[in-house]
Scaffold this active site. Sequence first.
Site, PDB file in Angstrom:
ATOM      1  N   GLU A  27      -1.468  63.938   4.817  1.00  0.00           N
ATOM      2  CA  GLU A  27      -0.888  64.916   5.543  1.00  0.00           C
ATOM      3  C   GLU A  27       0.498  64.870   6.011  1.00  0.00           C
ATOM      4  O   GLU A  27       1.061  65.611   6.645  1.00  0.00           O
ATOM      5  CB  GLU A  27      -1.898  65.585   6.637  1.00  0.00           C
ATOM      6  N   LYS A  34     -10.483  77.720   8.374  1.00  0.00           N
ATOM      7  CA  LYS A  34     -10.112  77.219   6.875  1.00  0.00           C
ATOM      8  C   LYS A  34     -10.683  78.029   6.121  1.00  0.00           C
ATOM      9  O   LYS A  34     -11.881  78.467   5.912  1.00  0.00           O
ATOM     10  CB  LYS A  34     -10.688  75.830   6.781  1.00  0.00           C
ATOM     11  N   ASP A  46     -14.773  72.514  14.268  1.00  0.00           N
ATOM     12  CA  ASP A  46     -14.343  72.762  12.812  1.00  0.00           C
ATOM     13  C   ASP A  46     -15.604  72.507  11.982  1.00  0.00           C
ATOM     14  O   ASP A  46     -16.379  73.433  11.469  1.00  0.00           O
ATOM     15  CB  ASP A  46     -13.513  71.776  12.556  1.00  0.00           C
ATOM     16  N   SER A  57      -6.385  68.779   3.510  1.00  0.00           N
ATOM     17  CA  SER A  57      -5.789  67.531   3.064  1.00  0.00           C
ATOM     18  C   SER A  57      -5.280  67.328   1.732  1.00  0.00           C
ATOM     19  O   SER A  57      -4.317  67.000   1.445  1.00  0.00           O
ATOM     20  CB  SER A  57      -6.658  66.257   3.419  1.00  0.00           C
ATOM     21  N   LYS A  75      -2.024  74.885  11.924  1.00  0.00           N
ATOM     22  CA  LYS A  75      -1.842  73.411  11.745  1.00  0.00           C
ATOM     23  C   LYS A  75      -1.618  72.925  10.398  1.00  0.00           C
ATOM     24  O   LYS A  75      -2.355  73.550   9.521  1.00  0.00           O
ATOM     25  CB  LYS A  75      -2.647  72.392  12.439  1.00  0.00           C
ATOM     26  N   GLN A 110      -8.784  60.847  13.284  1.00  0.00           N
ATOM     27  CA  GLN A 110      -8.144  61.104  12.242  1.00  0.00           C
ATOM     28  C   GLN A 110      -6.727  61.743  11.895  1.00  0.00           C
ATOM     29  O   GLN A 110      -5.835  61.481  11.225  1.00  0.00           O
ATOM     30  CB  GLN A 110      -9.066  62.190  11.270  1.00  0.00           C
TER      31      GLN A 110
END
Length: 428
Positions: free
Chosen positions: A204, A337, A312, A367, A388, A162
């Site tokens: 992104e 996140k 994640d 995203s 990131k 990804q």
Amino acid sequence: MTVYVEKVRALEIFDSRGNPTVEVHAYLSDGTVAKAEVPSGASTGEKEAVELRDGGNRLQGKGVTQAVTNVNGPINDALKGLSPYNQAEIDRTMIKLDGTLNKAKLGANAILGTSMAIARAAARSKDEPLYRYLGGCELEMPQTFHNVINGGKHADNGIDIQEFMITPVAKNSFRDGFEKIVNTYHALKAVIEEAGFETGLGDEGGFAPNLNSSEEALKMLRKAIIKAGYKPRKDIAIAFDAAASSFYNTEDGKYHFEGHIWNGEEMLQYYDKLLKEFPEIISCEDPFDENDWENFEKFTAKFGSTHQVVADDNVCTNPKLVRKAIKDKLCNSILIKLNQIGTITETLETIRLARKNNMTTMVSHRSGETGDTFIADFTVATNAGQLKSGAPARSERVEKYNRLLEIENQIGVENERLNHFPNNVDFD
């Protein structure tokens, strides 16, 4: 004068992919007003807190009017009169009000938007930058990872991995490192064009050329780093997020990856070959399905001493899942996140837990982003170490990096003061 939360109000706005999301405004009794905008992901873990959507025909079922109603009604009523400076009380009040394990009643998007908006209002009320209000002293700029070739669910091409990211290893400052990334990004565009591919962008901000394999993408990255005048790994290193749950087939228990159908052992052999062929890769995220802990653990046992292995989808910024990951030696790094867990307080608990157990942390965008720069301040405030936030393109991505440039400048000017600045926010 005692300052308290006067009210919170929400409305439905749209994110960078044109999907509805929640914006929350927090009003304090001293006249301070601040807002926050909530992101959303395309590649989501099943264990994430629930992002409340309306369903039905309107906006493809993705409307968030119920989440907005929850902010304007029960959340507002519960928070009125509370101190905005006690973040833990604010967040725990909403968690208790929701009453579910995954915030399914009120919605993590409603709760997080409120949590962020009140934190920002509290900082503004004290006339402090958000990063200083949340973090206090001894602040550090993060290492940044930039998704410059998009695949998987972030692009419509033939690559199953990804995210292919680059990160500045040799740098004198955040600005110096970011300039190296920008130079490499533009060199990559030229490399892609020279190879005869289109240079359209993915979700992104990274390029999304219709390549046939991940190896092809990695070769392009290597070529771009050299073309920009840098040395692979020494100046600019590479990282990837496989997001393997997106190409794992639950029916046959196999990985359907770029024309192959592999079991876990075969997938592990592929990664072994890939990391040997591309020694500039230093970090690997979600190499296996979120429920394939056995092979994830094998990956970490094999590569964890030489590579950062980031979890994640299988931990979802959830302290309970992170504790299990620590016990099982699943990984050596945790992706952070905020909207996976839904409050600032719980996110901080996860970061502290990871750090206490000698794991690195990497704060991440989603995203579906907005122009909100909260995660830039949050990363610096928590000394998370890594961030990131996509490529150096598309304003919703670049806003975060521009905010980091501002913070670096402020920290440089005020460093002596910051080293002695008390932490004003109560997270206990």
